[in-house]
Write a protein that holds these residues in place. Structure first.
Motif: not given
Length: 527
Positions: A335-340, A437-455
């Motif tokens: 999680i990327l948030h507030d510069g940390h 996968v990386g998800v940027l939220h409208t509040n500025g938080i960025y979350k990067a995730l490891d995946l298990d399976t892909v359909d």
């Protein structure tokens, strides 16, 4: 004179991030120099010096950092129920028998979608037959939605094009079925894996301090008094000699220490079964594609530049590895948030030292931040009972992986393509390539995730399945914590722009929800 003074106070800000490089500088005002250096795992050409110009920008540098190693996924075998050749089976068995175990994926076709799944474990038996097990999953009602009451599901693949499927509901009722199908076996040729392995405990200990973890294990415990390390891994679910699931099933947690191999077995009913101890250790196969970024204890004055390098690296698709005191483990989510940067890691088992591994063992999850804050949750296995949640300030080492990742697709929350193409992503998924996968939220938080399976749906859309992350609560000032019950979260993120989650405790049910406020979803492929 005034014009000259204005130049002197001109500030260029942080030097631009360059993937595959770190940048060293003392200040960022007019005339200052910054020097880029390629990190471990990248080769360099050109000059890495840049200067802060009077325009308030940094001069161009001709340094080029190129990844020294690339990984490929090879289609080793296509096994069909009616016509699998002996040559195909033997070729696959030879690859699965390597001393340094490669990553293996199986692409299997279902009625409504195709699935590319990572094998959490595989083995070859004394009679020469081999099998592989998929990671834990949750049953789905459609290609992008979990069932109303999802069950944990597992699958065994064998080269005879046979599969056994098992699901377990919250009441611990087990359902099994088998089918014949066509499977494509994909094996990773990972050039980052050292072939000159050693089982010497001192070498293992030293390698871990350099970020060279053996990917066979999920977590390591370091004993600095004896310079030794123990590796832990949740290996597989119990099988019988004909390579189907036993009833009742047991989880196997494996730990390798210099004193020998230990195995813990835990029944899905919450019953500890037994332990085994065999005096041999797995060969050490270090992953050399990680580089050290900073230590929160020894680099306090330079933390801003180091954290920025880590922060930007995650945005370029790289994953994070962490050493907190005695524990070394790879990030499960970032999680990327507030510069940390804050990471949540995969579960491990306590106590983690050489000797204690018994019916009193506890499951544990950890989150850590570049602020120095560490939170650990100790949990009773196969239950929703939490023993303890600790919040402490601890020194930590941070590593970034040195593989090259390519952002092949970026979409908004409605699935509209912003850059790249879905067809390029689909081609790479069909080759079995590693995906983040990386998800940027409208509040500025960025979350990067490891995946298990892909359909892959019949219309060519992609669904990433992320199983068993721990539910995190993000407060003000980068105050990340667990929920009081350390609930787990499973997610499905699709190229249609949907992001659905199921939040639950084992044995206590859960809730479905749709994640809103998604500004962008980015899809990265390892090159």
């Amino acid at each position: 004179t005034c014009e000259l003074l204005c130049f002197l106070v001109k500030d260029c800000g942080f030097p631009p991030y360059m993937d595959g490089a770190t940048v060293d500088y003392t200040n960022t005002v007019f005339g200052a120099e910054a020097n880029y250096l390629c990190v471990k795992g990248y080769s360099s050409s050109g000059n890495g010096t840049t200067v802060c110009l009077s325009s308030g920008s940094w001069s161009e540098t001709d340094l080029l950092c190129s990844a020294s190693f690339h990984s490929t996924w090879q289609q080793v075998a296509t096994t069909k129920a009616s016509s699998t050749t002996l040559h195909q089976k033997q070729k696959l068995m030879n690859r699965l028998s390597a001393n340094c175990k490669p990553n293996v994926r199986v692409k299997a076709g279902f009625k409504a979608w195709d699935r590319v799944t990572y094998l959490s474990s595989y083995d070859k038996r004394m009679d020469g037959k081999c099998f592989g097990q998929s990671v834990r999953g949750l049953t789905k009602s459609s290609w992008d939605s979990f069932e109303t009451s999802p069950q944990r599901e597992f699958e065994i693949f064998v080269p005879h094009a046979q599969s056994t499927h098992m699901s377990v509901d919250d009441s611990r009722t087990v359902t099994k079925s088998s089918y014949d199908g066509n499977f494509i076996w994909l094996v990773k040729d990972d050039q980052c894996m050292s072939t000159s392995y050693s089982s010497d405990s001192g070498s293992v200990f030293t390698s871990l301090f350099e970020g060279e973890a053996d990917p066979f294990f999920d977590t390591y415990y370091l004993d600095e008094n004896t310079n030794t390390a123990c590796g832990q891994r949740t290996v597989h679910v119990s099988t019988n000699p004909v390579m189907t699931f036993q009833t009742p099933p047991y989880w196997y947690v494996r730990k390798d220490c210099p004193s020998g191999k230990h195995i813990l077995r835990w029944n899905v009913t919450g019953e500890f079964h037994n332990t085994e101890k065999n005096f041999y250790s797995k060969p050490w196969c270090p992953d050399t594609c990680w580089h050290h970024v900073f230590n929160t204890k020894t680099s306090p004055t330079n933390n801003a530049k180091h954290i920025r390098h880590l922060f930007s690296g995650v945005q370029y698709g790289h994953n994070v590895m962490l050493k907190v005191e005695h524990v070394v483990t790879k990030a499960r989510e970032v999680i990327l948030h507030d510069g940390h940067v804050t990471v949540g890691v995969k579960e491990f088992w306590l106590p983690a030292d050489n000797d204690a591994f018994s019916s009193g063992s506890l499951q544990a999850w950890m989150i850590a931040s570049t602020t120095g804050r560490v939170v650990e949750c100790a949990h009773f296995p196969e239950s929703f009972r939490v023993k303890d949640i600790k919040k402490e300030e601890k020194h930590s080492d941070w590593f970034l992986d040195s593989r090259q990742w390519d952002k092949v697709l970026s979409i908004d929350g409605t699935g509209t393509v912003l850059s790249g193409s879905k067809s390029t992503l689909l081609n790479n998924v069909n080759e079995g390539r590693s995906l983040r996968v990386g998800v940027l939220h409208t509040n500025g938080i960025y979350k990067a995730l490891d995946l298990d399976t892909v359909d892959v749906s019949r219309t060519g859309q992609i669904a990433a399945n992320i199983i068993h992350n721990v539910d995190l609560v993000l407060g003000r000032g980068n105050n990340v914590r667990f929920t009081d019950t350390c609930r787990m979260v499973s997610s499905i993120i699709t190229t249609e722009g949907s992001y659905k989650i199921y939040t639950y405790n084992i044995g206590a049910g859960g809730n479905h929800s749709i994640v809103t406020g998604v500004a962008k979803i980015e899809w990265f492929i390892e090159l």
